[in-house]
Design a protein around this motif. Structure first.
Motif, PDB file in Angstrom:
ATOM      1  N   ALA A   1      48.446  42.391  40.370  1.00 25.98           N
ATOM      2  CA  ALA A   1      47.103  41.818  40.388  1.00 25.98           C
ATOM      3  C   ALA A   1      46.514  41.836  41.792  1.00 25.98           C
ATOM      4  O   ALA A   1      45.306  42.050  41.970  1.00 25.98           O
ATOM      5  CB  ALA A   1      47.155  40.385  39.853  1.00 25.98           C
ATOM      6  N   LYS A   2      47.352  41.638  42.804  1.00 20.02           N
ATOM      7  CA  LYS A   2      46.851  41.664  44.177  1.00 20.02           C
ATOM      8  C   LYS A   2      46.427  43.063  44.578  1.00 20.02           C
ATOM      9  O   LYS A   2      45.414  43.259  45.266  1.00 20.02           O
ATOM     10  CB  LYS A   2      47.943  41.145  45.117  1.00 20.02           C
ATOM     11  CG  LYS A   2      47.493  40.988  46.552  1.00 20.02           C
ATOM     12  CD  LYS A   2      48.598  40.391  47.403  1.00 20.02           C
ATOM     13  CE  LYS A   2      48.124  40.223  48.847  1.00 20.02           C
ATOM     14  NZ  LYS A   2      49.214  39.646  49.702  1.00 20.02           N
ATOM     15  N   GLU A   3      47.166  44.085  44.140  1.00 15.96           N
ATOM     16  CA  GLU A   3      46.806  45.467  44.463  1.00 15.96           C
ATOM     17  C   GLU A   3      45.532  45.900  43.738  1.00 15.96           C
ATOM     18  O   GLU A   3      44.707  46.627  44.298  1.00 15.96           O
ATOM     19  CB  GLU A   3      47.967  46.389  44.086  1.00 15.96           C
ATOM     20  CG  GLU A   3      49.217  46.185  44.946  1.00 15.96           C
ATOM     21  CD  GLU A   3      50.372  47.036  44.459  1.00 15.96           C
ATOM     22  OE1 GLU A   3      50.195  47.747  43.433  1.00 15.96           O
ATOM     23  OE2 GLU A   3      51.444  47.004  45.092  1.00 15.96           O
ATOM     24  N   LYS A   4      45.359  45.453  42.508  1.00 14.25           N
ATOM     25  CA  LYS A   4      44.202  45.851  41.710  1.00 14.25           C
ATOM     26  C   LYS A   4      43.011  44.911  41.887  1.00 14.25           C
ATOM     27  O   LYS A   4      41.937  45.182  41.347  1.00 14.25           O
ATOM     28  CB  LYS A   4      44.575  45.907  40.225  1.00 14.25           C
ATOM     29  CG  LYS A   4      45.672  46.906  39.909  1.00 14.25           C
ATOM     30  CD  LYS A   4      45.249  48.327  40.238  1.00 14.25           C
ATOM     31  CE  LYS A   4      46.339  49.317  39.871  1.00 14.25           C
ATOM     32  NZ  LYS A   4      45.954  50.722  40.163  1.00 14.25           N
ATOM     33  N   GLY A   5      43.193  43.841  42.629  1.00 14.03           N
ATOM     34  CA  GLY A   5      42.092  42.907  42.835  1.00 14.03           C
ATOM     35  C   GLY A   5      41.776  42.049  41.633  1.00 14.03           C
ATOM     36  O   GLY A   5      40.625  41.631  41.454  1.00 14.03           O
ATOM     37  N   ILE A   6      42.780  41.758  40.808  1.00 14.25           N
ATOM     38  CA  ILE A   6      42.567  40.945  39.621  1.00 14.25           C
ATOM     39  C   ILE A   6      42.697  39.483  40.012  1.00 14.25           C
ATOM     40  O   ILE A   6      43.693  39.075  40.612  1.00 14.25           O
ATOM     41  CB  ILE A   6      43.589  41.300  38.525  1.00 14.25           C
ATOM     42  CG1 ILE A   6      43.471  42.791  38.167  1.00 14.25           C
ATOM     43  CG2 ILE A   6      43.396  40.437  37.291  1.00 14.25           C
ATOM     44  CD1 ILE A   6      44.532  43.261  37.193  1.00 14.25           C
ATOM     45  N   SER A   7      41.693  38.704  39.683  1.00 13.99           N
ATOM     46  CA  SER A   7      41.714  37.284  40.035  1.00 13.99           C
ATOM     47  C   SER A   7      42.447  36.505  38.945  1.00 13.99           C
ATOM     48  O   SER A   7      42.248  36.739  37.745  1.00 13.99           O
ATOM     49  CB  SER A   7      40.290  36.747  40.183  1.00 13.99           C
ATOM     50  OG  SER A   7      39.569  36.917  38.980  1.00 13.99           O
ATOM     51  N   HIS A   8      43.287  35.587  39.380  1.00  8.60           N
ATOM     52  CA  HIS A   8      44.079  34.790  38.437  1.00  8.60           C
ATOM     53  C   HIS A   8      43.294  33.550  38.024  1.00  8.60           C
ATOM     54  O   HIS A   8      42.737  32.846  38.869  1.00  8.60           O
ATOM     55  CB  HIS A   8      45.401  34.368  39.087  1.00  8.60           C
ATOM     56  CG  HIS A   8      46.213  33.452  38.228  1.00  8.60           C
ATOM     57  ND1 HIS A   8      46.821  33.854  37.054  1.00  8.60           N
ATOM     58  CD2 HIS A   8      46.529  32.138  38.369  1.00  8.60           C
ATOM     59  CE1 HIS A   8      47.464  32.828  36.521  1.00  8.60           C
ATOM     60  NE2 HIS A   8      47.310  31.772  37.304  1.00  8.60           N
ATOM     61  N   ARG A   9      43.263  33.311  36.752  1.00 11.66           N
ATOM     62  CA  ARG A   9      42.609  32.123  36.221  1.00 11.66           C
ATOM     63  C   ARG A   9      43.639  31.302  35.448  1.00 11.66           C
ATOM     64  O   ARG A   9      44.254  31.800  34.501  1.00 11.66           O
ATOM     65  CB  ARG A   9      41.457  32.504  35.286  1.00 11.66           C
ATOM     66  CG  ARG A   9      40.635  31.290  34.837  1.00 11.66           C
ATOM     67  CD  ARG A   9      39.545  31.704  33.890  1.00 11.66           C
ATOM     68  NE  ARG A   9      40.082  32.274  32.655  1.00 11.66           N
ATOM     69  CZ  ARG A   9      39.347  32.643  31.615  1.00 11.66           C
ATOM     70  NH1 ARG A   9      38.033  32.525  31.654  1.00 11.66           N
ATOM     71  NH2 ARG A   9      39.911  33.171  30.536  1.00 11.66           N
TER      72      ARG A   9
END
Length: 314
Positions: free
Chosen positions: A110-118
């Motif tokens: 998620a950090k590499e792809k820029g996915i924000s955690h909710r």
């Protein structure tokens, strides 16, 4: 009251506010602390301990208040408000700073792809009940298919098709998969990289399989009815062997007689304890050595006859 009296009163007031010490007090306004490095006056300390402690505490609090009122302040309905400066004293720690928690495989992706955690909420809205229910756990939303009284059955389903059991098996499979992934994250957090040698990789694999097998047998059915994951090996263990409930009379008689014979036999440890006197002399061994291996009867006869038969021993 004349001018001299007013000036004297102001001087006395300033004197009560000012704190004069041989070594100035160190004030850290950011931590609201005062450090006194002056040596203790033993005469005052021994004369009246309570008064000595109250005097030092009063001077420390007065020095801290002087520093606080010296800060720039802004007026407010409750009085002047001042912002504390950053601390200048380095306080010691009992333990080192905690190390940052290593990222899991999903967190790295998620950090590499820029996915924000909710973060998912623990409670969800149930339209049928018109109330908030737990997402997991007791009466959780994830058990809705298992507990509902009416379920749709496919037309080509078997006669023993049970939707609630199928839903429960699928949920247990997801739980086992999550436990396996958690074990992999723990092994990865211990510093074992993916490019490590085959021995380390095989060791990590064995640890994961052992953890998964332990979690399997923690269920009420000891993992007997759990669905096996893809690529998972069947756990090996000791199988308990039970005698048949019905057996021939001769076999049962022989087993009971053998049990009675074992119970009547005296253990070797007990014999050794009887043969030992005060834990020093082994009587049986001494008789065997003296009589040449013929026993106590032969030893008694030889002593009556005046000589010992058998081989002479030195």
């Amino acid at each position: 009251m004349d001018v001299s009296d007013i000036l004297a009163e102001r001087a006395e007031k300033q004197k009560s506010i000012a704190v004069e010490r041989e070594i100035p007090l160190e004030t850290d306004t950011g931590l609201l602390t005062v450090t006194d490095l002056n040596p203790i006056d033993l005469e005052s300390y021994n004369e009246d301990l309570e008064a000595f402690l109250q005097s030092n505490a009063r001077d420390g609090v007065q020095a801290l208040l002087n520093a606080l009122f010296a800060l720039p302040s802004t007026p407010s309905p409750d009085g002047p408000v001042a912002k504390l400066p950053p601390p200048i004293t380095q306080l010691p720690r009992a333990k080192p700073l905690p190390k940052p928690k290593p990222l899991t495989k999903w967190e790295k992706f998620a950090k590499e792809k820029g996915i924000s955690h909710r973060k998912r909420e623990k409670a969800v809205w149930d339209e049928e009940k018109q109330e908030w229910v737990n997402r997991w756990g007791w009466k959780g939303k994830n058990k809705e298919l298992e507990e509902q009284w009416l379920a749709e059955v496919p037309a080509n389903a078997d006669t023993d098709h049970d939707p609630s059991k199928i839903a429960r098996k699928e949920r247990k499979t997801r739980v086992a998969k999550n436990e396996r992934q958690m074990a992999q994250n723990v092994a990865r957090a211990q510093g074992e990289s993916a490019t490590s040698g085959p021995s380390t990789r095989e060791q990590r694999k064995n640890e994961i399989n052992r953890t998964l097998a332990t979690s399997r047998v923690s269920t009420a059915s000891m993992g007997r009815f759990d669905k096996v994951l893809e690529g998972e090996k069947k756990s090996k263990g000791l199988k308990r062997k039970f005698e048949p409930a019905e057996a021939p009379v001769e076999q049962e008689k022989a087993a009971n007689l053998a049990l009675i014979q074992r119970m009547e036999k005296e253990p070797r440890q007990k014999k050794a304890k009887k043969d030992t006197v005060d834990g020093v002399l082994n009587v049986r061994k001494a008789i065997r050595a003296t009589s040449g291996g013929r026993g106590s009867v032969a030893l008694g006869k030889s002593l009556k006859g005046g000589r010992t038969k058998g081989k002479s021993r030195r």
